[in-house]
Write a protein that holds these residues in place. Structure first.
Motif, mmCIF file in Angstrom:
data_model
loop_
_atom_site.group_PDB
_atom_site.id
_atom_site.type_symbol
_atom_site.label_atom_id
_atom_site.label_comp_id
_atom_site.label_asym_id
_atom_site.label_seq_id
_atom_site.Cartn_x
_atom_site.Cartn_y
_atom_site.Cartn_z
ATOM 1 N N GLY A 105 0.816 -1.205 0.000
ATOM 2 C CA GLY A 105 0.000 0.000 0.000
ATOM 3 C C GLY A 105 0.851 1.256 0.000
ATOM 4 N N VAL A 106 1.984 1.205 0.702
ATOM 5 C CA VAL A 106 2.924 2.328 0.696
ATOM 6 C C VAL A 106 3.642 2.392 -0.658
ATOM 7 C CG1 VAL A 106 5.056 3.236 1.735
ATOM 8 C CG2 VAL A 106 3.228 2.340 3.201
ATOM 9 N N ARG A 107 4.090 1.236 -1.143
ATOM 10 C CA ARG A 107 4.830 1.205 -2.411
ATOM 11 C C ARG A 107 3.957 1.685 -3.569
ATOM 12 N NH1 ARG A 107 8.105 -4.108 -3.912
ATOM 13 N NH2 ARG A 107 9.112 -3.428 -1.982
ATOM 14 N N TYR A 108 2.722 1.216 -3.617
ATOM 15 C CA TYR A 108 1.802 1.556 -4.715
ATOM 16 C C TYR A 108 0.693 2.445 -4.167
ATOM 17 C CZ TYR A 108 4.389 -2.189 -6.912
ATOM 18 O OH TYR A 108 5.406 -2.966 -7.408
ATOM 19 N N SER A 109 1.080 3.646 -3.755
ATOM 20 C CA SER A 109 0.129 4.544 -3.102
ATOM 21 C C SER A 109 -1.008 4.969 -4.024
ATOM 22 C CB SER A 109 0.853 5.780 -2.566
ATOM 23 O OG SER A 109 1.486 6.488 -3.627
ATOM 24 N N SER A 110 -0.829 4.811 -5.329
ATOM 25 C CA SER A 110 -1.905 5.152 -6.271
ATOM 26 C C SER A 110 -3.009 4.094 -6.257
ATOM 27 C CB SER A 110 -1.354 5.288 -7.693
ATOM 28 O OG SER A 110 -0.979 4.006 -8.193
ATOM 29 N N GLY A 111 -2.732 2.952 -5.667
ATOM 30 C CA GLY A 111 -3.717 1.870 -5.623
ATOM 31 C C GLY A 111 -3.636 0.921 -6.803
ATOM 32 N N SER A 112 -2.668 1.149 -7.708
ATOM 33 C CA SER A 112 -2.460 0.215 -8.818
ATOM 34 C C SER A 112 -0.981 0.220 -9.192
ATOM 35 C CB SER A 112 -3.318 0.604 -10.029
ATOM 36 O OG SER A 112 -2.949 1.883 -10.500
ATOM 37 N N TYR A 113 -0.594 -0.777 -9.976
ATOM 38 C CA TYR A 113 0.805 -0.954 -10.349
ATOM 39 C C TYR A 113 1.273 0.126 -11.318
ATOM 40 C CZ TYR A 113 5.077 -2.720 -12.319
ATOM 41 O OH TYR A 113 6.384 -2.825 -12.720
ATOM 42 N N SER A 114 2.519 0.554 -11.136
ATOM 43 C CA SER A 114 3.226 1.337 -12.150
ATOM 44 C C SER A 114 4.711 1.000 -12.028
ATOM 45 C CB SER A 114 3.010 2.841 -11.973
ATOM 46 O OG SER A 114 3.797 3.346 -10.912
#
Length: 191
Positions: A168-177
Motif C-alpha cells: 500500500g505504501v509502495r503503490y500509493s496510487s492503488g495500482s501498479y506502475s
C-alpha cells in the motif's frame, strides 16, 4: 553423430535456445501474468531461504521482520498464480519443528522452482498447463509457508496484513506502475 555436437558449447546453446522473438510472438497476457507470478514466487522463496541461511550457517540472529515480509510476498505471488490458473485457495494444515527452519526454507524453494518449471513448459514450450501439478505444488508451498509461520509465531492474516501495508505504501496510487515499483517508497520509509 549430430553436427551440433561438434560446435563449441556457446554456439550449441545459442542454436538450441528458443529465440526471444518466438517467445514474444506466442506470449499472451495470461501467459505473461502466469510467468510473472511464477518468477516472483521463485525469487521470493530464494530470498526467504537466504534469510534462513544467514541464521543457520552464519549464526546471525533470525531476521523475523524480513522473513515475515518475504512470506507476505510469497502469499502475493501464490495468490496471483492461483487466480491465473483458476485454482481455489487450499486450506492445509501445518506443523513445524523449531529446528527445521532450513528444511522448510529449502522446501519453499523446491516447490517454487517446480512451479516455475511447470509454468515455463506452458509459456515457453506451449505445452498445456499441468494444472494438477501446479495445484499440488501450490499446496506444498502453502504448507511450507504455514510451517514457517508457525516457526515465526505469526498467523497468515498477520503476514497478509503486513504485505498489504508494505504494498500500500509502495503503490500509493492503488495500482501498479513501473515508477512506483522502481522507487520502492516502502523501503525509503524504513531508512
Amino acid at each position: 553423430m549430430n553436427e551440433a555436437m561438434n560446435v563449441p558449447y556457446s554456439q550449441f546453446c545459442a542454436a538450441l535456445a528458443k529465440p526471444g522473438a518466438a517467445i514474444v510472438a506466442a506470449m499472451t497476457p495470461e501467459k505473461a501474468h502466469m510467468l510473472h507470478m511464477a518468477v516472483g514466487l521463485s525469487g521470493e522463496a530464494g530470498e526467504a531461504l537466504s534469510a534462513i541461511n544467514q541464521h543457520i550457517h552464519f549464526e546471525k540472529e533470525l531476521d523475523r521482520v524480513n522473513l515475515i515480509e518475504e512470506r507476505g510476498d510469497l502469499e502475493f505471488y501464490a495468490e496471483g498464480l492461483r487466480q491465473a490458473c483458476g485454482l481455489p485457495v487450499a486450506a492445509v494444515g501445518s506443523s513445524a519443528n523449531p529446528e527445521n527452519y532450513g528444511f522448510h526454507g529449502v522446501m519453499l524453494s523446491v516447490d517454487a522452482a517446480d512451479l516455475l518449471d511447470a509454468v515455463k513448459k506452458h509459456v515457453i514450450y506451449n505445452k498445456p498447463l499441468d494444472a494438477d501439478l501446479v495445484e499440488d505444488k501450490l499446496l506444498g508451498l502453502h504448507f511450507e509457508m504455514g510451517c514457517v509461520r508457525v516457526l515465526l509465531g505469526v498467523s497468515r492474516e498477520e503476514v497478509i496484513a503486513a504485505n498489504k501495508q508494505k504494498l500500500g505504501v509502495r503503490y500509493s496510487s492503488g495500482s501498479y506502475s513501473d515508477k512506483q515499483a522502481q522507487d520502492r517508497a516502502d523501503k525509503k520509509e524504513i531508512q
